[in-house]
Each structure stands twice: as structure tokens, then as C-alpha cells.
Design an enzyme around this catalytic site. Structure first.
Site, PDB file in Angstrom:
ATOM      1  N   PRO A 402      71.147 113.088   5.656  1.00 11.58           N
ATOM      2  CA  PRO A 402      71.043 112.690   7.064  1.00 11.58           C
ATOM      3  C   PRO A 402      71.491 111.244   7.256  1.00 11.58           C
ATOM      4  O   PRO A 402      71.051 110.344   6.532  1.00 11.58           O
ATOM      5  CB  PRO A 402      69.547 112.845   7.365  1.00 11.58           C
ATOM      6  N   TYR A 561      59.244 105.541  10.193  1.00  6.31           N
ATOM      7  CA  TYR A 561      59.180 106.165  11.506  1.00  6.31           C
ATOM      8  C   TYR A 561      57.775 106.735  11.716  1.00  6.31           C
ATOM      9  O   TYR A 561      56.886 106.550  10.885  1.00  6.31           O
ATOM     10  CB  TYR A 561      60.292 107.201  11.649  1.00  6.31           C
ATOM     11  N   ARG A 703      76.770 107.662   1.768  1.00  3.63           N
ATOM     12  CA  ARG A 703      77.997 106.863   1.838  1.00  3.63           C
ATOM     13  C   ARG A 703      79.214 107.549   1.222  1.00  3.63           C
ATOM     14  O   ARG A 703      80.316 107.434   1.763  1.00  3.63           O
ATOM     15  CB  ARG A 703      77.756 105.498   1.193  1.00  3.63           C
TER      16      ARG A 703
END
Length: 757
Positions: A402, A561, A703
Site C-alpha cells: 500500500p 493512524y 519503492r
């Protein structure tokens, strides 16, 4: 130039010899508190790379060492009565006393003043009368301690006890032997260092050492216990000690290596666990670099700065490998039930420096045996074997991790998302994950975050999943659901990551009213009624995700989060049922998981991403991560996606290649549940190595997929694989071979004619 060397170990002696050889006018004195023949430990292993440096810098020392070396290629791994041998490794070792004798002779021949049985004056005193002070005074460096305010050392004591002993015969290979005693697991590391002697190191966890009564044993009793425990390996022969004592390894790291004209060298500056044979190697390489920098630079200050700049990244890389290796042995008990070849492969690749491809070059037959045991068909790399999660079979072990794209409008994914996710689906990965998809408008990280809180958003996601399923059959697409919590209402990443918006902010909510950064907005602490509303937002989003055609759902409980904020003691300071103990901090994330699992189709898998450590004092630890993973697995999670950090702004991550994978490894092999490993996994060789060793089931790469959307297909092509684990889309099949490049292999002359005079 007057040089003082504190410590007469290999590093200090070799530095002295090099400096004197390069400039015979230097006045060099070495202080060594022990006698010339005193030494601790027995054999020393040096790599071909280190020997090459010695040969270039001082051929006299090199020739003397060459005459002493014992060389071997094989590693034997003995576990549960079975011995597996891997060849092609190439070691060279000699006795530590012989190494010191060679260096003593070289120093005397060069005119260096060696002062044995003499305590060195303090570095501060020597620094006033010498141009350079080299502190090579070992892991317990008095110099480092005296100037701790300048060097700023960090010392970490690890969880195993070990003892250095010797056997009076030569093993015919480097031997690792594992034994399961009545008290726990013990391991032997042994290697020859002369035609008639071997170093033997015995190691075990602290609690095993105490249970066996070795904390109370005398030196001879300890040697006898080790000889009896490993009688088969020793062929019934005794073990010899030399002031041997049980020690807990300490990793030494210093923020600075020099202070004025005093410089640290070898173990005084840094240590690396003996299981990768690096202590003497690093000290000798330090000496080579220091001497070269002093020769090249205009003054001592510049030379010491250049020395540290050159050596620090090399040492940091070695220490990362050494920490991975020592952690593997600390957790050895979790691997004991692995199949024999996988266990051996896991041990050989534990430091991440030896990889699947590297080991295949060293010993193709051994590596193929590992692959067959694992179930790899012929000519199939491990990464292209299938994996099943509930009712979903992934055709390979590659996951597009993600990655937030911050490119949605009103939470609606558009053409960018279609191209972004569609391209990576066409690129061959077994599973493509969306970015964190927010469950409410308030739960966005930035104004550009995608959502699943409106029917329009769900319809847009359906367009993307249809494309993936229609144009890349066999590729699965998963959705990651989350809520930003206290890390919301921020700018797009390229405008200022985690920086609050300049205007149009929305209110934030969190487990506790703690801002993420000093300039961040302070969140509101959620009430019980508000928690119920958020739980319902997650279930509504999950229903929409199912209707949108996603194959897998991941609950985002990482990176600070909202749900992650409940898990960490640094961000959850509640005193109600949703705070306090780990069980309390788990309550709301588990409530959300249960609610989502109930509405998510039973045949489709559900995973959970966690931060396995906060990289901060007082935060979530690796032990906590085990319990968090255990709790989610008990509630029905099909796999744990193991990330780390990003929970608090003041974290101090230990970055490096595959640096997060040990956390996934530990969860998988402690609990026996599937995991997804993430974090600087950048090569197909890494993926093959991690999967084949049993450290993970799936590898998520971010990446590399930004750099190359077809990363997986290119990995297949580079390995010569064209099987079902990486099928090329029909329109792309003409590109399934590496394109030709310009010619670089000019014909070589076949005959040279001598001119006739």
C-alpha cells in the site's frame, strides 16, 4: 610525529606497524597491560577481502600470516541427529597467539616501543604529549568511558551467554550444532584454527544458562558441561579453557569516534557479534583506513574526520548484519521445527549477507535440495510458488505494498489510480494493494486521500477492480481500510509530509488528545458513543469494498493512524476499558476487526497491518507485537502484515536493507501464522531468500514498484523463469526477454606476431 597506542590487540598493533612503515620517523609506543603471550579466545577468522588489504599495505605481514592459515570451504549444520553440509564458503583462520606473535615481531623489526604488563596512562594525559592517541583498548574501553561525553557511546547487552573454549583437534568444516537440553536450546560454533586445534564457542539464552546451573559453575565445570553436552561433535574429547568465562555480548556504537587527537579503533569504537566473525576483521580494516587517511590528509584533524567518514558506513552495515545474526540465535528455539534443509538455509542466510542467489553460486546442489524440500518445481524460484489465504490463491509471493498517492478528488479514485494500480497488476505481482482507503471524510490523512464512504467512491473502485480482473487474470487486488486519527488534516506529501494544512482543516479524533508533532492539531479524545460510530464507518466501508470486487481486505492498525494509536502506550493514555494494559489497548482495534470480519465475505481473506515496534522508549516492543498478532489471529486474521514505526515523531528507526523483516520472522515462527514482510526489500534475491528461509510467506515492496511497475515480470525474466507464477499479459509477450544492447564484446586477438627485426 609521536603516536601512543592504548591496547596491544591485533588492531592496535597493526595500526602501529602501518604508521611506522609509512613514516619511519614516527615515534610510536604501544601500551599493553597483559603479557605478550596472554590472550583470550583462540582462533581468528579473516576474510579474503581483509587479507587483500593486508597484502597491499604490508606484504611482510601478509606472507607471515599466509604461512599460518588453515583454510576450509564447508559449513556443517547439525540438528536433531542430521548433518547437512554446504560448500563453497571459503574461510581462513589462525591462532590468535600466532597472529599476535607475527604482529609483535613486525613491530619490533620496525622499531616500535612495545610495553607489555604496563597500564597505559589515561588518554587525556597521553594527548598532551603525543600528536595522536589511538585507543584500541577493547569492548570495555577505559578511554571511551572517560570521554563518554565526547564519544557518546550506546551499549546494548544481549540475551545470550557464551563461552570461548578450544578442542585439541581440527574440525574439517565450520560446524554449527544445535542441541536441545533438559533446560533449553544450546548451540555450538566451532572452526579449526591450526592443524591440531579448533575454537569452540558454546552459546545459549540467559534463562537456559541459569537453569543449567552454569551461572554458578567454575571455569573447569563449565568446560566439562560443554564437552559432555556436545560429546558427539567432539568425539568424546575434552575442551580446553583459557581464563574462559560466560559472557553476554555487548554491541557498542559511538556517535563520534574521535575527540581532539584521540581516536577509537576496533572494539572500542564498535562491536559486531562473533557469529559473523567480524571483530578482528573490523579492527584490522580500521587500522588500514586510519593509516591511509593519515597519509592522505594534510593534518590529523582532517585525517580523523576522513577515517570516520570512510569506516562508519562499512561498520554500520556490518553491525546490521551482526545484529540480525545474533537475533537469529537468540530466537533459535522458534526455528527448531523447520524442515532440515530449510533450517540449514535459514541459518546460513541469517545475517542477510548470504542470499539465495549467492548460496546457489557457492553450492548449487545444496540450494536445489532446499528448494525441492520447500516444494519448488524445477527451474521455479521460490518467489514464484503459489500461496493460499482462505479462499484466495496468490500465484506468487510478491505484493505491491500500500502506497498513499494523494491523488483522489473528494475521495474518489480517478484515472490516475486506474493507471497506477492497473499497471502494477499487469506487472505480474500476485497481490496489488490499494493505498489506505479512508472510512470517512474526517478519517482522511490529506484532502487527496481516497475513500469508501460514498457510493460514488465505491463505483470508482469497481472500475479499477474490474480492469485488474479482466486484463490481468490471476492477479488479486486488495483494499486497505483505515482512519487517520491524529495524523489527519495534513498537506499532500510533496507539500510537506505530516505538516498541518494552512486552512480548511477538519477536527481530528484519537485515542488520547495528543498531537503528533508540536505544531500538529490537537485531536479530540473519542468517547464510547463516537467509537461506535467509527466502528460502523469501518463496516460500511467493508461492505462497499466487497461490492466493489476486492479480493482481500486489510485493516490498517499501523503507522500511528487511529487504530494504531490505540495499540501504542505512547499514544493511548486512556484510563477506561480502551486503555491501560495491552489487553485494554487492543479492545477497540479488535472490536473493529470483528465487526469488519462479520460483514466481509467469509471466503475472502482479511489481514491486519501492525507496527511491530515504535522505535521509541516506552512504546510498543517486539514482545508486544507477538501478543498483538496473537490476538488478531485468534479473532480470525488470515495473515499479519508486519511493518514498524511512524507512530511517534521522535522515533529512531534502525534503517537498513530488509530491516523490518526480523519482526515478521519472529511473529511467523513464534505463532505459526502467515505474515507479510515489508521494509527495504528491494531485490528478487531478497524475496527468494526470505520466503525460502521461512521468515515470511509474502513480501510487500513499495519503492521498487514505483521505480518499475513491471518489477515482478522483470524479476522472472532475469531469472530465466517463464512459468505460471509470472505470466506476461498477451499484448506484452514480445517484451518478455531482455532487449539487446550495444555490442560490448569486441573480438579478442587470437595470435600475436612478433615483429621481425
Amino acid at each position: 610525529m609521536r603516536v601512543a597506542v592504548i591496547g596491544g590487540g591485533p588492531g592496535g598493533l597493526y595500526a602501529a606497524a602501518l604508521l611506522k612503515r609509512l613514516d619511519p620517523t614516527r615515534e610510536i609506543t604501544v601500551w599493553e597491560r597483559n603479557a605478550p603471550d596472554d590472550t583470550f579466545g583462540f582462533g581468528v577468522v579473516l576474510s579474503d577481502e581483509t587479507l587483500g588489504g593486508i597484502e597491499h599495505a604490508d606484504p611482510v605481514v601478509y606472507r607471515a600470516l599466509q604461512a599460518e592459515f588453515v583454510r576450509w570451504d564447508d559449513i556443517d549444520i547439525v540438528h536433531r541427529g542430521r548433518t547437512l553440509t554446504s560448500g563453497g564458503h571459503g574461510f581462513a583462520a589462525l591462532g590468535r597467539r600466532r597472529l599476535l606473535a607475527v604482529l609483535h615481531r613486525r613491530c619490533r623489526d620496525l622499531g616500535i616501543d612495545l610495553r607489555f604488563r604496563t597500564e597505559a596512562p589515561p588518554a587525556a594525559v597521553l594527548a598532551r604529549t603525543h600528536d595522536l592517541v589511538i585507543a584500541a583498548d577493547g569492548v570495555h574501553s577505559a578511554t571511551r568511558t572517560a570521554h563518554a561525553d565526547a564519544f557518546r557511546p550506546q551499549l546494548t547487552t544481549h540475551r545470550c551467554r557464551y563461552i570461548w573454549l578450544a578442542a585439541d583437534f581440527a574440525f574439517d568444516a565450520f560446524r554449527f550444532e544445535i542441541t536441545e537440553t533438559a533446560h533449553g536450546v544450546a548451540q555450538l560454533h566451532a572452526y579449526p584454527y591450526s592443524p591440531g586445534a579448533s575454537t569452540v564457542i558454546v552459546e545459549m539464552r540467559e534463562e537456559v544458562w541459569r537453569a543449567a546451573g552454569l551461572d554458578r559453575a567454575e571455569e573447569r565445570e563449565s568446560a566439562d558441561w560443554c564437552a559432555k553436552t556436545f560429546a558427539d561433535a567432539l568425539r568424546g574429547r575434552p575442551l580446553r579453557s583459557n581464563n574462559s568465562s560466560w559472557t553476554a555480548f555487548r554491541t557498542v556504537v559511538n556517535e563520534r569516534w574521535s575527540h581532539g587527537n584521540t581516536v577509537l579503533l576496533g572494539d572500542a569504537a564498535h562491536t559486531a557479534h562473533f557469529s559473523i566473525g567480524s571483530g578482528t576483521k573490523l579492527a584490522v580494516e580500521d587500522a588500514l583506513a586510519l593509516a591511509a587517511c593519515l597519509q592522505e590528509q594534510p593534518d590529523t584533524a582532517s585525517a580523523l574526520a576522513a577515517y570516520e567518514e570512510e569506516r562508519r558506513p562499512v561498520v554500520a552495515s556490518t553491525q546490521r548484519a551482526a545484529r540480525a545474526s545474533l537475533a537469529w540465535f537468540e530466537e533459535l528455539a522458534t526455528y527448531l521445527d523447520q524442515p532440515p534443509h530449510q533450517f540449514a538455509f535459514n541459518l546460513l542466510t541469517r545475517s542477510r549477507r548470504v542470499t539465495h542467489d549467492n548460496l546457489r553460486l557457492r553450492d548449487r546442489h545444496f540450494t536445489r535440495a532446499v528448494e525441492r524440500e520447500y516444494g519448488c518445481p524445477d527451474s521455479t524460484p521460490p518467489m514464484f510458488t503459489p500461496f493460499r489465504l482462505r479462499g484466495l490463491t496468490l500465484r506468487n509471493r510478491v505484493v505491491v505494498s500500500p502506497m498513499d498517492m494523494y491523488s483522489a478528488h473528494d475521495g474518489i479514485p480517478g484515472d490516475f489510480h486506474l493507471v497506477h494500480l492497473g499497471a502494477r497488476a499487469l506487472g505480474g505481482a500476485g497481490l496489488v494493494m490499494t493505498e489506505m482507503v479512508c472510512v470517512s471524510e474526517q478519517g482522511r490523512i490529506t484532502p487527496g486521500c481516497a475513500g469508501l464512504y460514498t457510493p460514488q467512491q465505491a463505483a470508482a473502485w469497481r472500475r479499477i477492480t474490474d480492469f485488474v480482473h479482466d486484463r490481468s487474470p490471476g492477479t488479486a487486488i486488495g483494499v486497505q481500510l483505515g482512519h487517520s486519527g491524529r495524523k489527519g488534516s495534513t498537506k499532500l506529501m510533496w507539500q510537506g509530509i505530516d505538516e498541518p494544512l494552512d486552512d480548511n482543516n477538519w477536527p481530528l479524533v484519537a485515542a488520547s488528545p495528543l498531537p503528533y508533532k508540536p505544531n500538529s492539531q490537537r485531536p479530540h479524545e473519542l468517547t464510547g458513543r463516537e467509537l461506535a460510530v467509527i466502528r460502523e464507518q469501518f463496516t460500511t466501508a467493508a461492505r462497499r469494498a466487497a461490492d466493489s470486487g476486492f479480493d482481500l481486505l486489510e485493516l490498517h492498525c499501523a503507522h500511528g493512524y487511529l487504530l494504531s494509536g490505540f495499540l501504542s502506550p505512547l499514544t493511548n493514555q486512556r484510563t477506561d476499558a480502551y486503555g491501560g494494559s495491552l489487553a485494554g489497548r487492543l479492545r477497540f482495534p479488535l472490536d473493529v476487526f470483528d465487526a469488519v470480519r462479520e460483514v466481509w465475505p467469509a471466503e475472502r481473506p482479511m489481514t491486519v497491518r501492525i507496527s511491530a515496534t515504535d522505535w521509541a522508549d516506552g512504546g510498543t516492543t517486539a514482545d508486544d507485537a507477538i501478543e498483538i498478532a496473537r490476538a488478531f489471529a485468534a479473532h480470525g486474521a488470515d495473515a499479519i502484515d508486519v511493518s514498524t514505526g511512524q507512530v511517534v515523531a521522535g522515533e529512531r528507526p534502525d534503517f537498513g536493507r530488509s530491516y523490518q523483516t526480523p519482526f515478521a520472522d519472529r511473529i511467523r515462527n513464534t505463532l505459526g501464522i502467515p505474515v507479510i514482510a515489508v521494509g527495504a526489500i528491494s531485490s528478487w534475491d531478497d524475496v527468494n531468500s526470505l520466503v525460502l528461509a521461512g521468515r515470511t510467506d509474502l513480501c510487500a515492496l513499495a519503492r521498487p514498484h514505483l521505480y518499475d511497475p513491471h518489477w515482478t515480470l522483470h524479476a522472472a525474466a532475469e531469472q530465466g523463469y517463464a512459468g505460471p507464477g509470472a505470466p506476461w499479459p498477451l499484448p506484452y509477450q514480445a517484451g518478455s526477454r531482455t532487449p539487446p544492447t550495444g555490442r560490448t564484446d569486441a573480438p579478442k586477438p587470437r595470435l600475436t606476431l612478433r615483429s621481425q627485426g
